[in-house]
Design a protein around this motif. Structure first.
Motif, short mmCIF file in Angstrom:
data_model
loop_
_atom_site.label_atom_id
_atom_site.label_comp_id
_atom_site.label_asym_id
_atom_site.label_seq_id
_atom_site.Cartn_x
_atom_site.Cartn_y
_atom_site.Cartn_z
N ILE A 95 27.45 -12.00 1.22
CA ILE A 95 26.78 -13.11 1.89
C ILE A 95 26.15 -12.72 3.22
CG2 ILE A 95 28.40 -14.72 0.80
CD1 ILE A 95 29.53 -15.20 3.66
N ALA A 96 26.17 -11.42 3.55
CA ALA A 96 25.71 -10.98 4.87
C ALA A 96 24.27 -11.38 5.16
CB ALA A 96 25.87 -9.47 5.01
N ALA A 97 23.37 -11.17 4.21
CA ALA A 97 21.96 -11.49 4.43
C ALA A 97 21.76 -12.98 4.70
CB ALA A 97 21.13 -11.05 3.24
N LYS A 98 22.43 -13.82 3.91
CA LYS A 98 22.33 -15.27 4.11
C LYS A 98 22.97 -15.68 5.43
CE LYS A 98 23.49 -19.68 1.91
NZ LYS A 98 24.14 -20.34 0.74
N ASP A 111 33.29 -5.29 12.52
CA ASP A 111 33.43 -6.23 11.42
C ASP A 111 33.93 -5.47 10.20
OD1 ASP A 111 32.63 -9.25 10.82
OD2 ASP A 111 32.26 -8.09 9.01
N VAL A 112 34.62 -6.16 9.31
CA VAL A 112 35.16 -5.54 8.11
C VAL A 112 34.06 -5.23 7.09
CG1 VAL A 112 35.64 -7.68 6.85
CG2 VAL A 112 37.11 -5.67 6.49
N SER A 113 32.92 -5.88 7.22
CA SER A 113 31.83 -5.75 6.26
C SER A 113 30.80 -4.70 6.70
CB SER A 113 31.11 -7.09 6.09
OG SER A 113 29.83 -6.93 5.52
N ARG A 150 25.59 -3.18 9.40
CA ARG A 150 24.25 -2.62 9.26
C ARG A 150 23.20 -3.59 9.83
NH1 ARG A 150 19.82 -3.15 6.63
NH2 ARG A 150 20.59 -4.91 5.39
N ILE A 151 23.33 -4.86 9.50
CA ILE A 151 22.39 -5.86 10.01
C ILE A 151 22.52 -5.99 11.53
CG2 ILE A 151 21.79 -8.32 9.98
CD1 ILE A 151 22.68 -8.35 7.03
N GLY A 152 23.76 -5.93 12.03
CA GLY A 152 23.97 -6.00 13.47
C GLY A 152 23.29 -4.87 14.22
N LYS A 178 19.69 -5.65 14.49
CA LYS A 178 19.46 -6.66 15.53
C LYS A 178 19.46 -6.02 16.92
CE LYS A 178 21.38 -10.93 13.52
NZ LYS A 178 22.40 -11.98 13.76
N ALA A 179 20.43 -5.15 17.16
CA ALA A 179 20.52 -4.50 18.47
C ALA A 179 19.26 -3.69 18.77
CB ALA A 179 21.76 -3.63 18.54
N ARG A 180 18.78 -2.96 17.76
CA ARG A 180 17.55 -2.18 17.95
C ARG A 180 16.36 -3.08 18.22
NH1 ARG A 180 19.81 1.17 13.79
NH2 ARG A 180 18.71 -0.03 12.20
#
Length: 213
Positions: free
Chosen positions: A11-14, A68-70, A75-77, A80-82
């Motif tokens: 569910i990460a993308a959502k 995070d455990v995921s 990866r998404i985080g 975002k930081a970049r």
């Protein structure tokens, strides 16, 4: 039953695209959290998801470690930081007990995660271990109502085991505010701030200070 990491990966993308429902309350607790941070502080956030809150707070600290455990959330985080140009952060894939991190940290954050932790006592003990004496543990946690709660809560509770069985829901612990606060104080913390914003919110915002052993 699906593992925690796999559930959140799916569910990460959502999750990353979801919007904050109550911006005013979110900004208020963000401000309260920021008030406890110093410009040189080492901060850790556990169960940070895609790191949105940690990235918001990064300008108020010296360095922020985001976990995070995921792997997909992490990866998404990082993306975002970049994109946001935030450079005083690092990301790690880790569960709530962050065994590979040693600290010490001036502050540990746990926003919307403690009710999803299967071994809360071990997590609280670990947080106490890696915090500087006098450091702060700041959390916001879903708590079950002790009186009349929203109808959606009562509708979902009996369905949760079925949803978990088919991989549509994670582990969830239903604690009252009193039970959560007792667990925190039992593991070497003194609560210095506790509130719900707004008052009808089922997630409790708590700031607790590390009491040396």
């Amino acid at each position: 039953m699906i593992t925690s990491a796999k559930f959140w990966d799916k569910i990460a993308a959502k999750y990353a695209k979801s919007s904050i429902k109550d911006v005013e309350s979110y900004q208020y607790t963000l401000g309260r959290t920021r008030s406890y941070l110093g410009a040189q502080d080492k901060v850790l956030e556990i169960g940070a998801g895609t790191g949105s809150t940690a990235l918001e707070l990064a300008s108020s600290a010296g360095h922020v470690t985001i976990t995070d455990v995921s792997p997909e959330m992490v990866r998404i985080g990082k993306e975002k930081a970049r994109e946001q140009g935030v450079t005083n952060v690092e990301f790690h894939v880790a569960d709530a007990q962050v065994q590979d991190l040693t600290g010490p940290y001036d502050a540990v954050l746990a926003h919307n995660v403690l009710h999803l932790v299967e071994d809360l006592p071990a997590t609280l003990a670990r947080v106490h271990e890696i915090l500087e004496p006098g450091g702060v543990f700041i959390s916001k946690t879903f708590c079950k109502p002790t009186g009349r709660g929203p109808w959606l809560y009562y509708a979902l509770v009996p369905l949760l085991p079925i949803l978990q069985l088919i991989g549509k829901a994670p582990f969830v612990s239903f604690m009252t505010i009193g039970e959560l606060e007792s667990a925190i104080t039992a593991h070497g913390f003194k609560i210095i701030e506790s509130g719900s914003f707004p008052a009808t919110e089922l997630r409790r915002y708590i700031v607790a200070r590390h009491v040396p052993d």
